[in-house]
Design a protein around this motif. Structure first.
Motif, short mmCIF file in Angstrom:
data_model
loop_
_atom_site.label_atom_id
_atom_site.label_comp_id
_atom_site.label_asym_id
_atom_site.label_seq_id
_atom_site.Cartn_x
_atom_site.Cartn_y
_atom_site.Cartn_z
N LEU A 97 -21.45 -42.77 -24.15
CA LEU A 97 -21.48 -43.11 -25.57
C LEU A 97 -21.96 -41.94 -26.41
O LEU A 97 -21.39 -41.63 -27.45
CB LEU A 97 -22.42 -44.30 -25.78
CG LEU A 97 -21.81 -45.66 -25.54
CD1 LEU A 97 -22.86 -46.73 -25.69
CD2 LEU A 97 -20.69 -45.89 -26.51
N VAL A 100 -19.23 -39.44 -26.70
CA VAL A 100 -18.18 -39.85 -27.65
C VAL A 100 -18.67 -39.64 -29.07
O VAL A 100 -17.98 -39.05 -29.93
CB VAL A 100 -17.79 -41.32 -27.41
CG1 VAL A 100 -16.92 -41.82 -28.55
CG2 VAL A 100 -17.07 -41.46 -26.09
N THR A 101 -19.90 -40.12 -29.31
CA THR A 101 -20.44 -39.97 -30.66
C THR A 101 -20.54 -38.49 -31.05
O THR A 101 -20.12 -38.09 -32.15
CB THR A 101 -21.83 -40.61 -30.72
OG1 THR A 101 -21.77 -41.88 -30.08
CG2 THR A 101 -22.28 -40.80 -32.14
N SER A 104 -17.17 -37.02 -31.72
CA SER A 104 -16.65 -37.42 -33.02
C SER A 104 -17.32 -36.64 -34.12
O SER A 104 -16.67 -36.15 -35.06
CB SER A 104 -16.89 -38.92 -33.24
OG SER A 104 -16.45 -39.65 -32.15
N VAL A 107 -15.98 -33.23 -34.18
CA VAL A 107 -14.65 -33.17 -34.79
C VAL A 107 -14.77 -33.19 -36.30
O VAL A 107 -14.16 -32.39 -37.02
CB VAL A 107 -13.79 -34.33 -34.29
CG1 VAL A 107 -12.56 -34.50 -35.16
CG2 VAL A 107 -13.39 -34.09 -32.86
N LEU A 108 -15.61 -34.13 -36.77
CA LEU A 108 -15.79 -34.22 -38.22
C LEU A 108 -16.42 -32.94 -38.75
O LEU A 108 -16.06 -32.47 -39.83
CB LEU A 108 -16.67 -35.41 -38.56
CG LEU A 108 -16.04 -36.78 -38.29
CD1 LEU A 108 -17.05 -37.89 -38.49
CD2 LEU A 108 -14.84 -37.00 -39.19
N GLN A 111 -14.19 -29.83 -39.45
CA GLN A 111 -13.35 -29.77 -40.63
C GLN A 111 -14.14 -29.51 -41.89
O GLN A 111 -13.60 -29.36 -42.96
CB GLN A 111 -12.62 -31.09 -40.80
CG GLN A 111 -11.76 -31.41 -39.61
CD GLN A 111 -11.36 -32.84 -39.65
OE1 GLN A 111 -11.31 -33.44 -40.69
NE2 GLN A 111 -11.10 -33.38 -38.49
N LEU B 610 -24.73 -52.78 -25.11
CA LEU B 610 -23.75 -51.81 -24.67
C LEU B 610 -22.39 -52.10 -25.30
O LEU B 610 -21.71 -51.18 -25.78
CB LEU B 610 -23.66 -51.84 -23.15
CG LEU B 610 -22.86 -50.70 -22.52
CD1 LEU B 610 -23.49 -49.38 -22.89
CD2 LEU B 610 -22.81 -50.87 -21.02
N ALA B 613 -22.48 -51.13 -28.90
CA ALA B 613 -22.46 -49.68 -29.07
C ALA B 613 -21.08 -49.13 -28.76
O ALA B 613 -20.57 -48.22 -29.44
CB ALA B 613 -23.50 -49.03 -28.18
N ALA B 614 -20.45 -49.70 -27.73
CA ALA B 614 -19.11 -49.23 -27.38
C ALA B 614 -18.16 -49.48 -28.52
O ALA B 614 -17.31 -48.63 -28.86
CB ALA B 614 -18.63 -49.93 -26.11
N ALA B 617 -18.77 -46.96 -31.15
CA ALA B 617 -18.23 -45.66 -30.73
C ALA B 617 -16.72 -45.62 -30.89
O ALA B 617 -16.15 -44.61 -31.33
CB ALA B 617 -18.61 -45.38 -29.29
N LEU B 620 -15.92 -45.20 -34.51
CA LEU B 620 -16.21 -43.82 -34.91
C LEU B 620 -15.14 -42.88 -34.38
O LEU B 620 -14.63 -42.01 -35.11
CB LEU B 620 -17.58 -43.44 -34.36
CG LEU B 620 -18.22 -42.21 -34.97
CD1 LEU B 620 -18.44 -42.44 -36.46
CD2 LEU B 620 -19.54 -41.92 -34.28
N GLY B 621 -14.77 -43.10 -33.11
CA GLY B 621 -13.72 -42.27 -32.51
C GLY B 621 -12.42 -42.41 -33.27
O GLY B 621 -11.72 -41.43 -33.55
N LEU B 623 -12.05 -43.21 -36.43
CA LEU B 623 -12.15 -42.52 -37.71
C LEU B 623 -11.99 -41.02 -37.53
O LEU B 623 -11.29 -40.35 -38.31
CB LEU B 623 -13.49 -42.82 -38.37
CG LEU B 623 -13.64 -44.23 -38.94
CD1 LEU B 623 -15.02 -44.45 -39.50
CD2 LEU B 623 -12.59 -44.45 -40.02
N ALA B 624 -12.65 -40.49 -36.47
CA ALA B 624 -12.54 -39.06 -36.22
C ALA B 624 -11.09 -38.68 -35.92
O ALA B 624 -10.57 -37.67 -36.41
CB ALA B 624 -13.44 -38.67 -35.06
N SER B 627 -8.99 -38.51 -38.97
CA SER B 627 -9.22 -37.40 -39.88
C SER B 627 -8.73 -36.08 -39.30
O SER B 627 -8.79 -35.06 -39.97
CB SER B 627 -10.70 -37.31 -40.21
OG SER B 627 -11.39 -36.85 -39.07
N LEU B 628 -8.26 -36.14 -38.07
CA LEU B 628 -7.78 -34.88 -37.47
C LEU B 628 -6.55 -34.37 -38.22
O LEU B 628 -5.69 -35.13 -38.58
CB LEU B 628 -7.42 -35.12 -36.00
CG LEU B 628 -8.59 -34.96 -35.01
CD1 LEU B 628 -8.11 -35.23 -33.61
CD2 LEU B 628 -9.18 -33.58 -35.11
N LEU C 20 -29.82 -44.33 -29.45
CA LEU C 20 -28.86 -45.27 -28.84
C LEU C 20 -28.90 -45.17 -27.33
O LEU C 20 -28.96 -46.18 -26.62
CB LEU C 20 -27.47 -44.94 -29.38
CG LEU C 20 -26.35 -45.91 -29.00
CD1 LEU C 20 -26.68 -47.26 -29.59
CD2 LEU C 20 -25.03 -45.41 -29.53
N ILE C 24 -29.90 -48.12 -24.63
CA ILE C 24 -28.96 -48.61 -23.62
C ILE C 24 -29.50 -48.36 -22.21
O ILE C 24 -29.38 -49.20 -21.33
CB ILE C 24 -27.59 -47.95 -23.84
CG1 ILE C 24 -26.95 -48.55 -25.09
CG2 ILE C 24 -26.69 -48.18 -22.65
CD1 ILE C 24 -25.79 -47.78 -25.57
#
Lengths: 161, 628, 102
Positions: A97, A100-101, A104, A107-108, A111, B610, B613-614, B617, B620-621, B623-624, B627-628, C20, C24
């Motif tokens: 997690l 991934v966060t 992301s 990536v943001l 830019q 979990l 949170a997943a 995530a 968020l993924g 959205l990212a 925006s690519l 986070l 977890i």
């Protein structure tokens, strides 16, 4: 100068937090965290929020963390050998997690080009207080009620039967 | 005038609604008198309206509904046609209501019965008075609905309920055609006011007028039980006898004739339409009369005679003789109500035996009924100087005067039918009332029957002397003729006096001949032979007529069987096989998926956290990535 | 002031991610879970304060103050509950409490 200070403090915060979340003993975690919160309070000050910085120290580092310590001691949780600490497997989903966060965010971030703050507006205590009690009077009342309820609830849950 | 017309409609409606809502809790006498008073009150209003009547009048009571360019006011139209029908309906239905009080004396569910009778009257009056075609259609459907409920009044027996359904579904075929006609009319003219539509016929091509006329004819065929939609009427005998009297005499079946007469200024312009109306009427008249020859059930004889007589009315409309058709409609209402109510007396006295071959000798047991029934039969047969004679003859002479080959052929068909009619009417009279007493125990006559017999007398007088309404020209001319003079298209060419006398002579002679043949075949000693014959297996021709030319069987084979087979396929294959199974499968799939997913809720906070949170995530993924 | 808002936000994001991860991973100890929540809340506060200084409006700071009040009530209730549960089961392992199993 301020920027250098900010990066040092950020490093301190991150390292302190990192130690806190991986500490085997809860008491140690609390101490690391208090350290990290002090650094965070300084960052707040740097960002022109002296009042929030003061509250951070008083309420977070002072009150809340002490509350944690109280509970740990009251329940006698200070023995690491009796506590289960997370195995490596338990960290895997957390790490995924976090990755991934972080990806992301990366990536943001890629830019976005860092722009320094154009003109810093320090917010004086007077301005802060005026806004708080004039525009957000109702919210203050609500928060005070909420604290009262939390108090009643905590007493109810904590009393011995 | 507005008051009279509104009250004329509102009183039966009020009576019906009151009886429907609280009739059960009222004392029996009160409920009965309420129903009777409602109809008679309506009749009084009709009389007052008639006294105040000067010229055709259009009365707008209120706005019913209005949307875009469709405006439907609650408007009534009072002209000679609707006025005379209203008077007839009020009077005949009033008598039938009184009669029902005695006839249904032992019926427990009197409130429902009287509520429906009152609603029936209300619906018919709405139909007759409506100036607006949609209002007319409302009454039209109301009549159909009430008849459905009344035919199936004793719904606990499957046969009766089936008869009600048959009537409803069969007339529905015609109703659909009428509905199409209404929609088309609105599309053409932008209005559904009868007076306006009637005046605008010249605006549209002749072909469209013909098509509209044929659609309306289809509606009338369904409602008035003409060929080929006549199969429901004989089965409608399943209802109580007063209901039959009402359906046959005053309401329901005459609605079709009324519709055609009402719309005649529009549809009369098309020769094809009028010819179709005349042909349908003529064939139906012959069909009904021929079937009535072989029936054994008293009420079925009368039912087929109704089909036949309505056929005459259609013939009259087709010949353009609206006056004659209305004349026959009125007189027929009187004598057919008389015959049905008389039949009701007979059936009550015979303890619900309806087979005419098992009756006999009632001349002595029920003298009043006998004389009244005889009067009714004489009208039906068209014996000279009775009301039925004049009215039927005015239709036939109108046909003859028209002078086209078709109308002349139909004239001869009508004459043949008149002969048959006279024969079967007196066959019925001889079998029911003459001869020895088949049921010795029918001696004591209940007081109820005496009261019922009294009601027959005014109807008998009206039937016998109904001819005064519209005497032929050589007797000084008719009241109806001059009264209807204002109706567009109501007046065909007047026949000369000698010609008319000759035509009437022929018709009268034929009627008397028919009676004579009946006398020879069924009167006196010959009656016993016929009774013996009736026990044997009927000849093929008789069976053919008895079963109504096997139309029921034909429809069964042509329409109902394939429809049932189709329904079975749709039910067992499509509905159960595809739809049900598909839904079952879907439900099972959803259920098992749910219980599989349900295992996720372990009750452990960590798992929930979990998952949460997943999810975060993932968002968020996403959205990212966006925006690519 | 030369600190870009962007860097503040990155710091906040990293703090949040660590909180986070803590929440977890420490399923065996509810106290550590609560600590993770505190870390996340602090990250949020950092965001708010950063925004407040970027646009010179006091609202962000006020919001972080509210957040602090909210956190303190939350923590007091949560810890009271921990005490209560520990009294019943002698455990702070969240996996021992699964009475909400569907």
């Amino acid at each position: 100068m301020e920027a250098t200070l900010f990066y040092i403090l950020a490093l301190v915060t991150l390292v302190g937090t990192g130690f806190a979340i991986t500490a085997r003993q809860a008491v140690r975690a609390i101490v690391y965290l208090v350290n990290s919160f002090f650094a965070l309070a300084l960052i707040f000050y740097l960002l022109g929020a002296p009042l929030v910085a003061a509250f951070e120290v008083i309420i977070y580092a002072g009150a809340i963390m002490v509350l944690f310590l109280f509970v740990i001691m009251m329940l006698d949780l200070g023995h690491p050998e009796r506590m289960k600490s997370p195995r490596l497997v338990d960290w895997i989903p957390a790490l995924v997690l976090v990755l991934v966060t972080a990806a992301s965010v990366g990536v943001l971030a890629a830019q976005h080009h860092a722009q320094p703050l154009a003109a810093f507006h320090g917010i004086s205590v007077r301005q802060f207080s005026q806004t708080l009690f004039q525009r957000y009077g109702v919210a203050v009342e609500l928060v005070s009620l909420q604290l009262l309820f939390a108090l009643v609830g905590a007493i109810y849950l904590g009393r011995r039967r | 005038m507005t008051t009279y017309l509104s009250l004329m409609l509102l009183i039966p409606l009020l009576g019906g609604v009151l009886n429907a809502l609280v009739g059960r809790n009222l004392p029996r006498r009160l409920a009965e008198s309420l129903a009777c008073a409602a109809v008679w009150g309506s009749f009084v209003c009709a009389v007052l309206a008639a006294l105040a009547y000067r010229d055709p009048e259009k009365v707008v009571v209120a706005t019913w509904f209005q949307a875009f360019d469709l405006a439907l006011p609650l408007s009534f139209y009072l002209d000679p046609l609707s006025l005379s029908l209203c008077l007839m309906i009020g009077f005949v239905c009033g008598l039938i209501h009184l009669y029902s009080v005695f006839y249904m004396a032992s019926e427990a569910d009197y409130a429902r019965f009287f509520a429906l009778l009152n609603l029936f009257v209300f619906a018919m009056l709405t139909l007759v008075l409506a100036e607006n075609l949609v209002l007319l259609y409302l009454g039209w459907e109301g009549v159909g609905f009430c008849s459905y409920l009344l035919i199936g009044f004793w719904y606990t027996e499957k046969e009766n309920a089936d008869a009600g359904r048959k009537a409803f579904i069969t007339t529905r075929i015609g109703d659909t055609a009428l509905m199409v006609a209404l929609a088309w009319l609105f599309q053409l003219f932008g209005t559904l006011s009868i007076t306006q539509v009637n005046g605008m016929g010249f605006l549209v091509p002749a072909g469209i007028v013909t098509a509209l006329g044929l659609l309306m004819l289809a509606g009338a065929i369904g409602k008035s039980a003409q060929l080929p939609l006549m199969v429901w009427l004989p089965d409608a005998m399943a209802g109580p006898t007063p209901v039959s009297a009402m359906i046959h005499a005053a309401t329901m079946v005459t609605a079709g004739v009324y519709l055609l007469a009402r719309m005649y200024p529009l549809i009369g312009a098309s020769i094809v339409t009028t010819s179709a109306i005349a042909v349908v009427g003529g064939l139906t008249a012959f069909y009904g009369a021929s079937c009535a020859l072989a029936q054994r059930d008293l009420k079925r004889v009368l039912a087929f005679s109704t089909i036949s007589q309505i056929g005459y009315m259609m013939l009259g409309v087709g010949a353009g003789a609206i006056t004659a058709a209305t004349f026959h409609l009125l007189v027929h209402a009187f004598f057919k109500a008389l015959l049905f109510l008389g039949a009701g007396c007979v059936i009550t006295a015979m303890h619900h035996e309806q087979d005419i071959f098992r009756m006999g000798g009632l001349r002595r047991t029920l003298p009043v009924t006998f004389w009244c029934f005889l009067a009714g039969a004489a009208c039906l047969a068209g014996l000279p100087l009775t009301g039925g004679f004049f009215s039927k003859d005015s239709i036939l002479s109108a046909l003859w005067i028209k002078g086209t080959p078709l109308s002349e052929a139909l004239y001869f068909l009508g004459l043949l039918t008149a002969l048959i009619t006279a024969f079967y009417s007196f066959r019925m009279v001889y079998l029911v009332f003459f001869g020895s007493n088949a049921h010795p125990h029918v001696h004591h006559v209940k007081s109820d029957i005496l009261a019922m017999e009294l009601i027959l007398i005014p109807l008998a007088l009206l039937g016998l002397f109904g001819g005064i309404l519209d005497l032929p020209g050589y007797l000084g001319g008719g009241f109806l003729g001059s009264f209807f003079g204002s109706l567009n298209g109501a007046h065909p060419v007047e026949p000369s006096h000698t010609e008319e006398l000759a035509l009437q002579g022929i018709a009268g002679t034929l009627a008397i001949a028919g009676v004579f043949v009946a006398h020879v075949r069924y009167g006196g000693a010959a009656r016993e032979n016929r009774l013996q014959e009736s026990l044997l297996k009927p000849a093929p021709l008789v069976a053919f007529l008895f079963n109504g030319w096997y139309f029921d069987a034909l429809y069964q084979a042509l329409l109902i069987r394939p429809y049932q087979a189709l329904s079975r396929v749709l039910w067992q294959q499509v509905d159960e096989g595809v739809i049900n199974r598909g839904l079952d499968g879907l439900a099972n799939g959803v259920g098992s998926t749910g219980s599989w997913l349900g295992r996720w809720t372990t009750g452990q906070v960590a798992v929930y956290l979990l998952s949460f949170a997943a999810g975060g995530a993932l968002l968020l993924g996403y959205l990212a990535w966006r925006s690519l | 002031m030369t600190i870009p808002l962007f860097h503040v936000l990155i710091l906040a994001a990293l703090l949040f991610a660590m909180g986070l991860a803590c929440t977890i991973a420490w399923r065996a100890n509810v106290i550590m879970m609560l600590i993770g929540i505190e870390i996340m809340l602090n990250a949020v506060m950092l965001t708010l304060v950063g925004g407040s200084s970027q646009w010179g409006m006091a609202d962000g700071q006020i919001f972080s103050l509210m957040l602090m009040a909210l956190t303190s009530s939350e923590v007091s209730l949560a810890l009271a509950m921990v005490v209560y549960l520990h009294r019943r089961r002698q455990s702070v392992d969240t996996d021992d409490f699964n009475s909400m199993k569907g």
